[in-house]
Design a protein around this motif. Sequence first.
Motif, PDB file in Angstrom:
ATOM      1  N   ASP A 145       0.843  -1.195   0.000  1.00  0.00           N
ATOM      2  CA  ASP A 145       0.000   0.000   0.000  1.00  0.00           C
ATOM      3  C   ASP A 145       0.881   1.249   0.000  1.00  0.00           C
ATOM      4  OD1 ASP A 145       1.103   0.064   2.508  1.00  0.00           O
ATOM      5  OD2 ASP A 145      -0.706  -0.695   3.492  1.00  0.00           O
ATOM      6  N   ASN A 147       1.728   3.299   2.328  1.00  0.00           N
ATOM      7  CA  ASN A 147       2.710   3.399   3.410  1.00  0.00           C
ATOM      8  C   ASN A 147       3.990   2.619   3.144  1.00  0.00           C
ATOM      9  OD1 ASN A 147       1.390   5.184   5.087  1.00  0.00           O
ATOM     10  ND2 ASN A 147       0.048   3.557   5.865  1.00  0.00           N
ATOM     11  N   SER A 148       3.843   1.501   2.440  1.00  0.00           N
ATOM     12  CA  SER A 148       5.053   0.709   2.201  1.00  0.00           C
ATOM     13  C   SER A 148       5.948   1.338   1.122  1.00  0.00           C
ATOM     14  CB  SER A 148       4.689  -0.743   1.862  1.00  0.00           C
ATOM     15  OG  SER A 148       3.691  -0.800   0.893  1.00  0.00           O
ATOM     16  N   LYS A 150       7.131   4.358   1.451  1.00  0.00           N
ATOM     17  CA  LYS A 150       8.017   5.314   2.147  1.00  0.00           C
ATOM     18  C   LYS A 150       9.466   4.837   2.112  1.00  0.00           C
ATOM     19  CE  LYS A 150       4.523   7.204   5.173  1.00  0.00           C
ATOM     20  NZ  LYS A 150       3.797   6.969   6.429  1.00  0.00           N
ATOM     21  N   ILE A 169       5.598  11.255  -1.150  1.00  0.00           N
ATOM     22  CA  ILE A 169       5.939  10.054  -0.376  1.00  0.00           C
ATOM     23  C   ILE A 169       7.224  10.329   0.388  1.00  0.00           C
ATOM     24  CG2 ILE A 169       6.472   7.578  -0.504  1.00  0.00           C
ATOM     25  CD1 ILE A 169       5.110   7.673  -3.343  1.00  0.00           C
TER      26      ILE A 169
END
Length: 271
Positions: A145, A147-148, A150, A169
């Motif tokens: 998703d 968040n991954s 980053k 990001i």
Amino acid sequence: MVKLINFKWQQLILSLGCLLLIIGCQSLYPTTNPDAKPLKVATDPTFVPFEFQTADGKLEGFDIDLMNAIAKVAGFAIQFESLPFDGMISTLQAKRVDGAISGITITAERLKTIAFSRPYFKAGLAMSTTGYAYAVREDNQNIKDFNSLKGKKIAVQIGSTGADFAKTISNAKISTFNSGPEFFQDLLNGNVDAVVSDAFATLYAIKNGKLKGIRVVADLLTQEYYGIAMPKDSPHLDAINKGIATLLSNGTYKQIYQKWFDAEPPQLPDS
Ligand code: GLN
């Protein structure tokens, strides 16, 4: 009396001559009518299935069919010109082309310097939202998703809305490329962890086997609409908008949509 008649004949011949000269000049230089010469329309044919070149160099795609259909109903001729996506907005600003169709997203930022037609495409229909996809290698299970992403290495197309998004990001290491085929190659080579790009084009390429080994992570982020870009105050804006409206109401838009996407087109907003 004879002299007078002669004079009138001379006058008549002279006026006829002038008239012919004016007509002749007008047909030689039809610049007074903006629609008389073909409209120069820029496109970057590296964006399957919107614009691409076949093996024998023929320009094809959804945008190409749509632009040709608009020209037909609006009554003007078109001359397509290949241009890198990144240079399109500045070329329009400089009025070196009359328009550009290239899956260009209508954004507030771009509207500051150029004009757009009414929206002609809602991206990402198949997923019912639109916008970007995270394309990752099939063997990479770590990216699930937003968040991954980053701190990851991300490839984007220069000057695209995907590039703007990647900037949001945190700690992402962004590599920029000129076109889709290049950044997907980098992903396959393992040089980057993910690509942020238009969902529709990416899903199409995967479905058609052009991007073997790449999957799209489900989360889609933004809703975007493509528009035909034109210089600000373009004299063709009205004709192009009317052309799109005609194609939407007479079934031609639906035909073109089904040809390329094998699906019912979604509702489009007027502006
Ligand atoms: N829709 C994206 C944009 O406008 C990318 C379009 C493209 O790559 N042709 O930035």
